[in-house]
Enzyme design. Structure first.
Site, short mmCIF file in Angstrom:
data_model
loop_
_atom_site.label_atom_id
_atom_site.label_comp_id
_atom_site.label_asym_id
_atom_site.label_seq_id
_atom_site.Cartn_x
_atom_site.Cartn_y
_atom_site.Cartn_z
N ASP A 6 27.29 15.36 -27.12
CA ASP A 6 26.33 16.29 -27.72
C ASP A 6 26.99 17.62 -28.06
O ASP A 6 26.73 18.21 -29.11
CB ASP A 6 25.16 16.52 -26.76
CG ASP A 6 24.26 15.30 -26.63
OD1 ASP A 6 24.39 14.38 -27.46
OD2 ASP A 6 23.43 15.28 -25.70
N ASP B 126 31.63 11.76 -41.28
CA ASP B 126 31.47 10.92 -40.09
C ASP B 126 32.54 11.32 -39.07
O ASP B 126 33.72 11.43 -39.40
CB ASP B 126 31.60 9.44 -40.44
CG ASP B 126 31.29 8.54 -39.26
OD1 ASP B 126 30.11 8.24 -39.05
OD2 ASP B 126 32.24 8.16 -38.54
N HIS C 236 27.90 11.47 -22.53
CA HIS C 236 27.06 11.82 -23.66
C HIS C 236 26.82 13.32 -23.77
O HIS C 236 26.59 13.84 -24.86
CB HIS C 236 25.72 11.08 -23.58
CG HIS C 236 25.84 9.62 -23.90
ND1 HIS C 236 26.20 8.69 -22.97
CD2 HIS C 236 25.67 8.95 -25.08
CE1 HIS C 236 26.24 7.49 -23.54
NE2 HIS C 236 25.93 7.62 -24.82
N GLU D 262 26.41 10.23 -35.65
CA GLU D 262 27.49 11.20 -35.81
C GLU D 262 27.77 11.49 -37.28
O GLU D 262 28.83 12.01 -37.62
CB GLU D 262 28.76 10.70 -35.13
CG GLU D 262 29.40 9.47 -35.75
CD GLU D 262 28.87 8.16 -35.17
OE1 GLU D 262 29.60 7.15 -35.21
OE2 GLU D 262 27.73 8.15 -34.67
#
Length: 399
Positions: free
Chosen positions: A276, A259, A272, A302
């Site tokens: 990405d 994570d 964002h 994630e």
């Protein structure tokens, strides 16, 4: 039986034109591929060349002999472009050299030393030579998904080459009528068979493209589009396959859940698009740090899941730690920004920490939660039995 060559040429011109327009306007052409489109250009070029030849005696020889045959030979440049994979680079020097030499010889045997037999032999031999590169390209193709289609198309192109070679030899041996369109069994039969191979070749190119399209769609259905790792469905299929092997061969099987630490802060601070880019970078780094038979997938958001066949807890912890260090050592460059990243991971082994997917995942998640609770950027092992159970011992409880 009357072999009307002019009528045959007119029929073939109509056929080639139809094939060309169909190839250019196929609604399911594969995005990014131009194989069928180039074949369509080849068919339209062949249409123009054949139309010029059909006008023999009605237009000057320069048009019906030199120009028409030059255009017909150019067809095979488009054929070569069509059978090359995607945007594969390659030289067209050989093809253009053959065409130029053939055109010069045609002009010589039209205006200096008029000889229909030699002209037919020149064009036929040139076509046979021009089929060599497409055939070699088709046979050397690597894609297993379209291999049968490529071999079929190669067979069709080989047929054209051998047919034209036979036509050249038979014409030299038996001669030819000075009036090219006069009834002649060899010319009629060779041109008719040429048309048959062209139709079959068109079907072969369409087959190649649809086979490649099916393969790409199958691949895309198994991959996460952002990170190009396995999606959850594909990862579960790999899990079932590796579990069967684990039970059969009595080897280990480990699962790690990674994570990204503070990913929400990355999205909130940098947007964002930057997020990405971070996810793509982590996926690339994880792939580079793993063993060849490990299986990486994006579990969601994630989180990434890692399946390690043959690994016990010691080996799995070492692999997860190696991946964690690799991610931390590679900050992500986004424009002028350098974003440091780190991951936390929880590791569980099949048998010791669970006898089915749900319990194994729950154990890895619990270990991941502990890693987060202890300050992140670390790998934690799920607590299990003192001696992990072998896969074979839990056969009855596995799904």
């Amino acid at each position: 039986m009357q072999f009307d060559l002019r009528t045959l040429f007119i029929v073939l011109v109509i056929l080639y034109a139809c094939l060309g327009f169909v190839c250019l306007f196929l609604p399911y052409r594969m995005p990014g591929s131009r194989a069928v489109s180039y074949w369509g250009y080849a068919m339209l070029t062949l249409t123009a060349g054949m139309a010029g030849i059909a006008l023999r005696g009605l237009v000057p020889d320069f048009i019906s002999v030199v120009i028409a045959n030059a255009v017909t030979l150019t067809t095979f440049v488009f054929v070569l472009a069509s059978v090359r994979q995607g945007h594969e680079a390659g030289s067209y020097l050989f093809a253009w050299s053959v065409i130029c030499v053939a055109v010069l010889l045609l002009a010589y045997f039209t205006y200096v030393l008029q000889d229909t037999r030699i002209r037919i032999a020149i064009v036929s031999a040139a076509i046979a030579l021009l089929t060599v590169q497409p055939v070699l390209t088709l046979i050397a193709a690597a894609e297993e998904s379209s291999r049968r289609a490529r071999l079929f198309t190669a067979f069709c192109v080989i047929g054209v080459g051998l047919l034209m070679l036979a036509r050249a030899l038979l014409t030299i041996k038996w001669g030819a009528n000075p009036d090219f369109l006069a009834p002649d069994f060899v010319q009629f039969g060779s041109i008719l068979l040429f048309g048959v191979f062209v139709v079959l070749g068109t079907l072969g190119v369409v087959w190649i493209e649809t086979a490649q399209l099916q393969s790409d769609l199958a691949r895309l259905a198994m991959l996460d589009p952002l990170t190009e790792t396995l999606n959850r469905r594909a990862f579960m299929l790999e899990y079932e396959r590796e579990l069967s092997r684990c039970v059969r061969e009595k080897t280990g099987l480990a699962l790690a859940i990674f994570d990204l630490d503070h990913f929400k802060d990355v999205n909130d601070s940098h947007g964002h698009l930057a997020g990405d880019q971070v996810l793509r970078s982590i996926a690339d780094t994880l792939r580079a740090s793993l063993r060849g038979h490990d299986v990486l997938g994006r579990y969601g958001g994630e989180e990434f899941s890692l399946l390690m066949p043959g690994a016990d807890m010691t080996a799995a912890m070492a692999a997860a730690e190696r991946a964690r260090l690799a991610v931390g050592a590679r900050p992500v460059e986004v424009g002028s920004l350098t974003i440091p990243i780190s991951v936390s991971a929880g590791v569980a082994t099949y048998g010791a920490n669970g006898s089915d997917w749900e319990s194994l995942l729950s154990s890895a998640d619990a270990a991941l939660y502990e890693a987060k609770h202890k300050g992140r950027n670390r790998v934690v092992a799920a607590p299990g039995a003192a001696a992990p159970a072998a896969c074979a011992k839990v056969r009855s409880t596995s799904k």
